[in-house]
Structures are given as C-alpha cells and as structure tokens.
Design an enzyme around this catalytic site. Sequence first.
Site, PDB file in Angstrom:
ATOM      1  N   ARG A   1      17.861  88.767 -52.433  1.00 42.31           N
ATOM      2  CA  ARG A   1      16.923  89.695 -52.085  1.00 42.31           C
ATOM      3  C   ARG A   1      15.870  89.171 -51.291  1.00 42.31           C
ATOM      4  O   ARG A   1      14.692  89.559 -51.502  1.00 42.31           O
ATOM      5  CB  ARG A   1      16.446  90.559 -53.245  1.00 42.31           C
ATOM      6  CG  ARG A   1      17.602  91.079 -54.298  1.00 42.31           C
ATOM      7  CD  ARG A   1      18.586  91.866 -53.435  1.00 42.31           C
ATOM      8  NE  ARG A   1      19.724  92.450 -54.273  1.00 42.31           N
ATOM      9  CZ  ARG A   1      21.012  93.012 -53.873  1.00 42.31           C
ATOM     10  NH1 ARG A   1      20.998  93.223 -52.469  1.00 42.31           N
ATOM     11  NH2 ARG A   1      21.926  93.494 -54.652  1.00 42.31           N
TER      12      ARG A   1
ATOM     13  N   GLU B   1      24.798  92.566 -65.527  1.00 46.36           N
ATOM     14  CA  GLU B   1      25.571  92.333 -64.312  1.00 46.36           C
ATOM     15  C   GLU B   1      26.457  91.240 -64.327  1.00 46.36           C
ATOM     16  O   GLU B   1      26.193  90.403 -63.350  1.00 46.36           O
ATOM     17  CB  GLU B   1      24.387  92.064 -63.167  1.00 46.36           C
ATOM     18  CG  GLU B   1      23.697  93.590 -63.324  1.00 46.36           C
ATOM     19  CD  GLU B   1      22.673  93.687 -61.970  1.00 46.36           C
ATOM     20  OE1 GLU B   1      22.094  92.495 -61.538  1.00 46.36           O
ATOM     21  OE2 GLU B   1      22.411  94.838 -61.532  1.00 46.36           O
TER      22      GLU B   1
ATOM     23  N   ASP C   1      16.080 100.454 -61.785  1.00 48.81           N
ATOM     24  CA  ASP C   1      15.916  99.218 -60.846  1.00 48.81           C
ATOM     25  C   ASP C   1      15.004  99.266 -59.599  1.00 48.81           C
ATOM     26  O   ASP C   1      15.700  99.375 -58.413  1.00 48.81           O
ATOM     27  CB  ASP C   1      17.389  98.772 -60.532  1.00 48.81           C
ATOM     28  CG  ASP C   1      17.460  97.372 -59.980  1.00 48.81           C
ATOM     29  OD1 ASP C   1      16.297  96.761 -59.954  1.00 48.81           O
ATOM     30  OD2 ASP C   1      18.401  96.964 -59.400  1.00 48.81           O
TER      31      ASP C   1
ATOM     32  N   GLU D   1      12.946  95.045 -51.996  1.00 50.91           N
ATOM     33  CA  GLU D   1      14.630  95.507 -51.872  1.00 50.91           C
ATOM     34  C   GLU D   1      14.679  96.805 -51.611  1.00 50.91           C
ATOM     35  O   GLU D   1      15.672  97.159 -50.874  1.00 50.91           O
ATOM     36  CB  GLU D   1      15.280  94.927 -53.234  1.00 50.91           C
ATOM     37  CG  GLU D   1      16.722  95.167 -53.590  1.00 50.91           C
ATOM     38  CD  GLU D   1      17.066  94.716 -54.652  1.00 50.91           C
ATOM     39  OE1 GLU D   1      16.554  94.329 -55.669  1.00 50.91           O
ATOM     40  OE2 GLU D   1      18.355  95.246 -55.089  1.00 50.91           O
TER      41      GLU D   1
END
Length: 684
Positions: free
Chosen positions: A165, A291, A370, A398
């Site tokens: 990112r 994740e 997020d 992001e």
Amino acid sequence: DHGYAAWLRYEQVTGDSMASYASWANEMVLPAGVPVDGVLKTAVQELSRGIRSMLGTAPTVEHEPSRQRFIVLGVLGGGSLIDAAAGDTAALSSEGYILKTVHERDRAYIVAAGKSDKAVLYAAFHLLRLMQSGSAIDQLHLMESPTYSLRMINHWDNMDGSVERGYSGRSIFYENNNVLSDSERIRDYARLMASVGINGIAINNVNVHREETYLITEKLLPDVARIAEVFGEYGIKLFLSVNYAGTIEIGGLDTADPLDPQVRTWWKEKAAEVYRYIPDFGGFLVKADSENRPGPFTYGRDHADGANMLAEALEPYGGLVLWRCFVYNCHQDWRDRSTDRARAAYDHFKPLDGRFKDNVILQIKNGPMDFQVREPVSPLFGAMEHTNQMMEFQIAQEYTGQQKDVCFLVPQWKEVLNFDTYVKGSGSTVKEIAAGHVHAYTHSGITAVSNIGNDENWTGHHLAQANLYGYGRLIWNPELSSEEIAGEWAVQTFGGNEKVRDILVNFLLESWSIYENYTAPLGVGWMVTPHYHYGPDIDGYEYSKWGTYHFADHKGIGVDRTVATGTGYSSQYMQANSQVYDSLEACPDELLLFFHHVPYTHELKSGKTVVQHIYDTHFAGVERVEYWIGRWQELEGLVGVDRFRHVAARLNKQLDNAMAWRDIVNTYFFRKSGIPDAHNRVIY
Ligand code: BDP
C-alpha cells in the site's frame, strides 16, 4: 525544487522578522557541566542548522551569555537561567517543554527547555516552527506536553524494497532483501518525524514474509541496530513486526503454540538477543490470525495467550507488544448473511478484557472495516476497561485516493478522536480513551500506517505531505483544528504568501468531502477495484470472500446492521450510540448505508432521496475537482515551477478518476433503480 525538505525548508527570512529573530539567535547558551550528547546534541544541531538556514549565520554556542539577547537551551533543572525562568513545571510530562521569553533589566533571552533531552529537541523544533511561520518570538510563554505517550508510525515495508500500500516509491529501509546501508535518507526521515513529535516507528510490514522474519536474527540485527541508532538520536524508538510463527519459520520448532514451553523459551532468547543489539528497542508489532497470517487459533489458544507469551519475553526489558485487532474471517461465504465482518474485532477481543499483560497494547483500526473514506468508529475502542488500547489510523491513502487524489485526512481523524463512546458516560471520547484518561491504561496512544517512500518528495503527491505533518501535529495536540494544522503546514512548506496559503488550506479542508462525494456513498464503503483499491468497481467486492458488501438490487441498497432485522452490529455500541445507529430516523445520513438497507426513494435528513443524493454528490464531486484545478492555476508563479506542475498534473489525474467514479456510480444506480435524475443530467 522537488519537495525533499518537506516542511523543514527553513528559507531565508526577510522583512521585519529578520531583524527581530537575528537579535535573539546570534547566541545559544547551554548550561555548563551538562554533557552535550545524544538527543540533546541533536537539539543543538537542529536549532543551529535551522537558524543558519533562515538567518544566514549559525549562533555561537556558549556556556555563559555574552550578549544582551540570546537563546537558552537545556533540560529543566539544569542551570540557573533555565530554572529562574521555568516557574512551576509540575504539570509537564517527561516529554513536555517550555518556551519562554524572559525580559530582565539589561538583558533578555528565550528559554527552550524540557523535562528530558527529547523534550528539549521538541522545544527546539517548536521554536524553529515559529520562526519559519513568521510568528513573533519576543513574548513567548508556552508550556506543552504531548497528549499521547505513544506517538507512532507503522511502515508496511518489505525487505525486497516494495511497500505494501505504498504510493510514493520504494522503501527507504530495504532493497533486494538487504537493509540499505545509506543512513542519510533515514536520518532525514527521522528529523521530519521528530519535528512533529513522533517517538516510535515500526519499520517493517505487519505481513511478515520469510525474509523479514530474519530481522530479529543475528543475520540482520546489526543492520537494524544501525537504523535504531539513527532514530535514537532523534528520540524515536524502533519497533519490529514479527512473524507469530517465528518458532517454525526460523526457530527449528514444529509448533508456535503459545503455551508450549519450548516456544516460550525461544521467544525469551530472541528478546534477549534483540536487546543485546538494540538496548532501547521498543517492542513487537503483531498481526496474527488475520488475512492468512499465522496465530494462536491454530493451537486452540486465544489472542491473550498469544500476546502474553510475547509480552513475557519482552517484559524484562520494558518492551511492548502491539497486538493488532484487525482479525476477521477473510474466507467468508458471501451467500451467508449471518457473518458480519464489522462485528469481528469486538466479538473476538471484548471477551478477553483483563486477560492481557500490562505490556500488551491492543492496536485497533479506527473503523470496524478497513480505512474506508467513511466508517463509524470501532465499537471496540474503549470497550475493554482492563486492557491497554491504542488507535490505528492510515496516513497512506489506500482507499482515499492513493496520493494521486488529494484527500487531507486530519478532519477525518479529528471526527474519530472527538467521537463520544459513552463507555463511562458522556465525555468518554476516543481522544480521552487513547490518552488513558478514561480507563487507567499503563500504555496507550496512537499509531498510523506511513505514507512515505523513496520518492524525492517522500509522499508521491506534494500535498500528501500535509497528512504526514498533520498526523504528527494532531496526535501531539488533538485540540488543534484542521485549519490550524493545514495552515501551519502550508506556510512552512509553500512559504508565507497569503494567496498560496488560503488556496492550499481551503482545498485541503474540503478535499476529504470531495473524495467522499465522488466515491462510495453514505458510508457503504468499498466499490473499489479489487486488490488495488483505486478507481471504481461497484460490484468488485460484492460476491467475494472478504465480507465487504453493499447489497444493491433494483429496490435499494445498504447493509442492515440493526438488532431487529440485521446483523446486530449496532448493539456493540453503548446505548447512547446504538440507539442512534439502530434507528432509521436517527442514524446520521453519512452512515446510513453502513447501518441500514433502504429503498432508493428513502428520504434523507437533507430532504433528498438516497438515489438523488448519489447523483448530486457525484456530479458535485467532479465539479469541485474542476473548481480546484482552476484555483491551482492561479498559483502559477507563486509556487516553484516543479511543484506547481507536479500538482497540476496530479489534479488532472484526479479529475479523470472523479469522472470515472461519477459516471460509473451514477449509471449503475440509474440502471438498477430506473429512477431518473431530477435535473436530467447525463447518465448513461
Ligand atoms: C488492508 C490492506 C492490507 C493490509 C491490511 C492490514 O489492504 O494490505 O495488510 O489492511 O491492515 O487495509 O493488515
């Protein structure tokens, strides 16, 4: 001018200020008998450097004043001039300082003094900031302590040199799986960070790949120690992200079970080794069971077991474990409406309250999803009375334009900080919780994902520097307004011209709302190109495993998170908030689709229908970008040609992006709903 100096430009001062500043800044007096090394030495060097650059000559450094006007620099309690001026400084924290102009009968001096060497450095930077902004320094009477004790930055840098990112080039720390040997850039970065009060930096990605796992081994620790030393000169502690499964990856064990004695011993030895190389090491940052990262769940243990195991290893050295709460199921079935990603952090962590060791801090993202352009505040924040917590923001843009589009995030962060959780009645704001004022936390503070890389101007877009500067200033003092912060930044970075300042400040202040206008509406989030997260793709995440849905059909849109008919997420808030979010009537417009599924004809508080709101905001967003492109053109000749052209080019890209969003979003909802635009504008 490529922007490398960022806000530490220290341009030659002209006009009236010049004579005034020069009258003070010819001489710097340091108390005798105090060794000038470490961070104190940095303070002296920084002040000298800034003064030389702004006034042409560096001050002489003396132990006894020889002039009628001078600057005194030092630690409180360290000399008679300082102590006479200081007055009652009991309220100052260990990083706090005073800046005071003392007028005696036949002499006058400015005292820049703090409770510690680091505080002196902050005082020096404050004085330089005043001079750089053209402020008077003849009557200073300031006392400052930072609101948060941990003021951190997290880098998502990988050892191959890429930045997860990252939108501003490659890593300044690594290339080709090596730690970069040139520390010059790292030193310049440390200067920038210390100038806004950052005191902790984690230098590698929370997703710790195999190469970065070695950062805590003898293979790389000597290199890491060099970075720590540079940071240390600027009062910044170094932190490392660690691989939860380090014992397996590099430790030769076949388990990472936090209760296994061999695993515990391995981490204890690891900690000892790290501290041998880096005596003031800050601690470990951990992303576990998230994740696809390893974690304690594999062994049937919970996150308190995992975090405490590492905490025990770091405890003898005063090290911290920053344990992230970004834990959710990223393999969920989109057909199954019973799992709500927004619920995950609270559901996982709230039951563990009180089980974490004192040197663990839970690091919680500002929203439950997020880093979207708009989200409610995470209900986990403040919900654990007996567990240290810190806030995680994202400076990297992001989901907010990737440093191609302008999006000044200080207003967003301020909204989060000012949010009242009511966990201990009214006034239990995020701002106060993060400061440890609501629950008596042993450690707390704020961290954020960095937006820098090795681009000449650090942040890709010149104007994205404002987010980095603003983050530091805001977490030093959350009472500063967005406008003050933007103004400080603009003047230091682009000079004192009023027109330049006004255009920059007003554009920055409006930019978040512009970005929100042309992207995902009313708090629903996502709708971005999968994986890349720039540009529109309305259904990009709609039928995926990530838990990121808008549920648009021909009748309506939004996620039902109410108690009666939805996921019940709204009940994770204290009643004062949950009743607002849960109610279709009371829920604020900007979060409506985060909490409710409504027909396109639902009327907002603004009086518009949802679909008309979508059309209008998307047209307006593009118009405002066009407007600011015009305003920027007015600055030709008033800002350096390189920066002028660079920003102009990025603004054109932003316009392309905004138009793509407008056309795709409006067309999508026109086709879904069949409801025409009330103003008959073109929708394809
Ligand atoms: C998401 C990013 C991903 C990060 C993750 C995290 O897309 O790259 O690894 O957050 O915070 O926003 O761990």
